[in-house]
Design an enzyme around this catalytic site. Structure first.
Site, PDB file in Angstrom:
ATOM      1  N   ARG A 144     -48.807  39.014 -45.416  1.00 15.93           N
ATOM      2  CA  ARG A 144     -49.810  39.353 -46.426  1.00 15.93           C
ATOM      3  C   ARG A 144     -51.149  39.516 -45.708  1.00 15.93           C
ATOM      4  NH1 ARG A 144     -46.612  35.096 -48.257  1.00 15.93           N
ATOM      5  NH2 ARG A 144     -45.376  35.566 -50.135  1.00 15.93           N
TER       6      ARG A 144
ATOM      7  N   LYS B 242     -48.397  31.368 -49.003  1.00 19.38           N
ATOM      8  CA  LYS B 242     -48.678  30.960 -50.376  1.00 19.38           C
ATOM      9  C   LYS B 242     -48.003  29.628 -50.687  1.00 19.38           C
ATOM     10  CE  LYS B 242     -48.435  34.135 -53.546  1.00 19.38           C
ATOM     11  NZ  LYS B 242     -47.939  35.249 -54.384  1.00 19.38           N
TER      12      LYS B 242
ATOM     13  N   HIS C 247     -50.300  46.389 -47.805  1.00 19.96           N
ATOM     14  CA  HIS C 247     -49.099  45.982 -48.538  1.00 19.96           C
ATOM     15  C   HIS C 247     -47.975  46.983 -48.332  1.00 19.96           C
ATOM     16  CE1 HIS C 247     -47.479  43.068 -51.325  1.00 19.96           C
ATOM     17  NE2 HIS C 247     -46.896  44.038 -52.003  1.00 19.96           N
TER      18      HIS C 247
ATOM     19  N   ARG D 150     -46.189  45.979 -45.350  1.00 17.19           N
ATOM     20  CA  ARG D 150     -45.286  44.860 -45.658  1.00 17.19           C
ATOM     21  C   ARG D 150     -43.991  45.401 -46.245  1.00 17.19           C
ATOM     22  NH1 ARG D 150     -45.225  39.288 -46.523  1.00 17.19           N
ATOM     23  NH2 ARG D 150     -44.543  38.556 -48.559  1.00 17.19           N
TER      24      ARG D 150
ATOM     25  N   HIS E  60     -41.047  34.609 -48.481  1.00 18.50           N
ATOM     26  CA  HIS E  60     -40.698  34.519 -49.896  1.00 18.50           C
ATOM     27  C   HIS E  60     -39.895  33.245 -50.152  1.00 18.50           C
ATOM     28  CE1 HIS E  60     -42.291  38.310 -51.014  1.00 18.50           C
ATOM     29  NE2 HIS E  60     -41.474  39.013 -50.273  1.00 18.50           N
TER      30      HIS E  60
ATOM     31  N   TYR F 226     -39.549  44.674 -52.491  1.00 24.19           N
ATOM     32  CA  TYR F 226     -40.057  45.156 -51.211  1.00 24.19           C
ATOM     33  C   TYR F 226     -39.076  46.095 -50.515  1.00 24.19           C
ATOM     34  CZ  TYR F 226     -43.772  41.755 -51.600  1.00 24.19           C
ATOM     35  OH  TYR F 226     -44.866  41.057 -52.039  1.00 24.19           O
TER      36      TYR F 226
END
Length: 350
Positions: free
Chosen positions: A189, A215, A288, A291, A314, A323
């Protein structure tokens, strides 16, 4: 709360107070710094579009609807070449519109508790973004040829002599090449990339790793491909020191002013590298989108799905579906070497 208790504050005053509140939450760990930045930025945008001098409690659902529509037509300032709506005006992506609406909703929920509004106008809002036509072109995965063109330009940029016309302390060639290589090869990210510190890169068993802080407080150690390691080492030895002003001793990526590189600067880096790609292999792409490119090509190469999940950070395998973009000719290639039939290309029919 009685109506008389509502504070008659302007939209700008409420936006400022809300920004202070969400940033304070980062010090307690209740909110990630990147999330606080997004919330605060969106509310500042809301204030500008709604009218900063208006009283927040005077806004109706129709007023908020109009702000959401104005935001949808607002140019995406991260892009040099902006998407255009059917009516001729620039258009925010559906994902950006949905994110902005969530930020505004959170703002008004807090406004009710804080006593800035008597009623939450979001309950009367009717505008909702819709995903149409799939992902924008610059958010889809690059093809093999496009990705190879971009990565080749990044490596050449990192290897070539710096331009004599540029000041020594403003040379960013190695940094720019490293940014594109990390984004395309590892797929972090953009917030993870700009938050990286030099101490996050280490060697274990002869392999160079990047410890990524992602995250939800999760970390992952991702091994780096050899070409990326070569540019990383060159940047740490020859590139970073030129940009270092002693202000950010830990930050990996520095601006020419010596500050930690901001998330909004990354798109400009990608665009500069893209200008060096031959036109036939060049296609606009966002961080992104790179990614997406990492995920798509790792999965297309039959890389274990759980390994791809861990590379991207993830928590759930099901998230990978968002994705995984379609590549031209991939179905034909898959059926030419069938797991049950072996190579079938060139066989004659019976």
């Amino acid at each position: 709360m009685r109506p008389s208790d509502v504070q008659r504050l302007t939209v700008a005053e409420c936006a400022d107070r809300y920004g202070e509140m969400v940033r304070a939450k980062t010090s307690t760990g209740a909110l990630a710094p990147a999330s606080a930045e997004v919330y605060a930025r969106d509310v500042v945008t809301f204030a500008a579009l709604a009218g900063p001098d208006r009283v927040l409690d005077d806004l109706t659902g129709e007023d908020v609807d109009e702000v959401l529509l104005r935001f949808a037509r607002k140019p995406d300032e991260r892009r040099r070449v902006r998407p255009v709506a059917a009516g001729g005006g620039p258009l925010q992506s559906a994902a950006s519109q949905a994110r902005f609406r969530r930020s505004v909703s959170a703002f008004f929920r807090y406004a009710v508790v804080a006593g800035w509004v008597q009623l939450n106008p979001m309950q009367a809002v009717t505008v909702r973004p819709k995903h149409r036509g799939g992902l924008r072109a610059e958010r889809r995965a690059l093809t093999v040829e496009q990705a190879e063109g971009l990565l080749g330009a990044a490596r050449e940029l990192a290897e070539e002599p710096v331009a004599a016309r540029r000041r020594v302390d403003q040379r960013t060639e190695l940094r720019d090449g490293l940014i594109v290589l990390l984004l395309a090869a590892v797929g972090p990210r953009v917030s993870e990339l700009t938050a990286a510190n030099t101490e996050d890169f280490f060697v274990n068993g002869g392999t160079r790793y990047w410890r990524i802080f992602g995250k939800g407080g999760r970390t992952r150690d991702v091994p780096l491909p050899r070409p990326v390691v070569e540019v990383l080492d060159a940047y740490l030895v020859d590139g970073r020191g030129l940009l270092d002003r002693g202000r950010e001793p830990k930050a990996l990526l520095l601006s020419w002013r010596g500050r930690r590189l901001a998330r909004g600067d990354v798109q400009g880096v990608i665009d500069r590298v893209l200008e060096r790609v031959e036109p036939g292999r060049r296609r606009s792409v966002t961080p992104h989108g790179l990614r997406h490119t990492t995920a798509t090509h790792l999965l297309a190469a039959a890389t274990d799905m759980d390994a791809v999940r861990r590379v991207l950070g993830h928590a759930d395998l099901s998230t990978l579906g968002r994705y995984r973009d379609e590549l031209p000719g991939e179905l034909e290639a898959a059926m030419r070497v069938h797991p049950l039939l072996g190579p079938v290309e060139g066989r004659r029919g019976g």
